[in-house]
Write an enzyme that holds these catalytic residues in place. Sequence first.
Site: not given
Length: 454
Positions: A51, A255, A272, A283, A363, A367, A374, A397, A401, A421, A423
């Site tokens: 529900d 991610h 992040d 972001d 990467h 963006h 995004h 960003e 790694y 990273r 960003e």
Amino acid sequence: MWEESLHTVGTEPSSVSDDEYRARQSRLFSQLRPNDLLIITAPHESTRSNDVHYTYRTSSEMMYLCGWNDPESVFCAFNEDGEWKTVLFVQSKDVLKEIWEGRRPGVEGAVKDWPVDIAHPHENLSEILSDMLVKCSRVFVKLGVDSDVDSIVEKEMKTNSRAKQKLGTGPDSIVDPSSQINELRLRKSSAEIELMRHSAKIASQAHIQAMANTRPGVGEWQLEGIIEGVFKYCRSSGTAYPCIIGSGDNATVLHYNVNDDICEDGEILLIDAGCEYNGYASDITRSWPVNGKFTDAQAEIYQIVLDSQLAAIDECRVGNPYDAPHLAARRVLAEGLIKLGVISQSLDEAISTDGELNNWYMHNTGHWLGLDVHDVGVYRPNGEPRVLEEGMVLTVEPGLYFGAWRPDVDCPERYANIGIRIEDDVLVTKDGPDVLSSDCPKTIANIEAIVGSA
Ligand code: GLY
Ligand code: MN
Ligand code: MN
């Protein structure tokens, strides 16, 4: 802790005004012909289990054109005697449902308080939309979002192919309006910019509180709790995307969002996390040492990423191609890794399509950002890189790694399991880049001063 965050984010900016919604609608209508019908769809509610529903979030197109955020709604526009009329189908007033699920503006409330001319109960959608479809020639609708609308449009397309032969009216083509709407959404108004700045201020405070509460032994999930707590405390609707909170080798998974590990002494933690405020996303990524002090090896990598990020931000200028920040970031990252002896190729080789930089930076550097994290907008219209204009907002960003767990590369031992990273959210202005997330610390000294200070 929470109060400090609330004070630092300052007063809340105004929501988008009705006049601005009407202006957005007019800009879109100016690209249509008088016999066109515009239909803006939104997803149905979706079930989490039994529900329980997921918290409803309408489509960004609906949010952009009228700000209505309730389920079972459809926005339409048609031209009558040279004037565009907007129509919103909404859930009817229903005392029993309102007792259980919350108050509804209903048809009267929609017309009174939202930027629309006419409202109808959602239960009349089929009948009224069919009527509108008979009178139009092109239907601007994104199919695959609202199955009710899809079947009404499909039925009228079929019926009218016959009726059209007799009467000469009826829809003869379906066009997705996304490209026109996306193009408008790419350039942010001053109201949108202030909402985005506020979203970034809240996210910056969340990062600061997470930094201050980081010490060896803390759980990734506990920092997630702090971040989401600040988001809510500052009246954002919550996360714009699932938080990525990875310590040690988890920081090398781009991610990662399991967020169930312990942050150990000596590791780098990468967070992040961004919120959604009045529909607009922030972001932000920061990376810091769990024990509050970068090792020499961690500082070497961190400083390269920071230098590359600053170089990339400096390219966010009117007239530059959208990928200028990416190219600048790649160059600085490669130069840094060559100096450290991690890359043995020349600079040109390292940044070439199959150069060694790809082992450690896999990467893009950013963006578009807006109602979607995004955000929409073509990066290469007609195959050429988009040129940056005033009012565009993009993330910057870069990262490095070093996943020691990876079987595909030979990870340098000195940098094993360091994931960094950094960003930020950057507005392009005529005076140069304006970093909306500038409240969030990022120099080594500033980060070391905050981590573990709570
Ligand atoms: N937070 C997802 C991204 O940075 O693209
Ligand atoms: Mn991003
Ligand atoms: Mn991000």
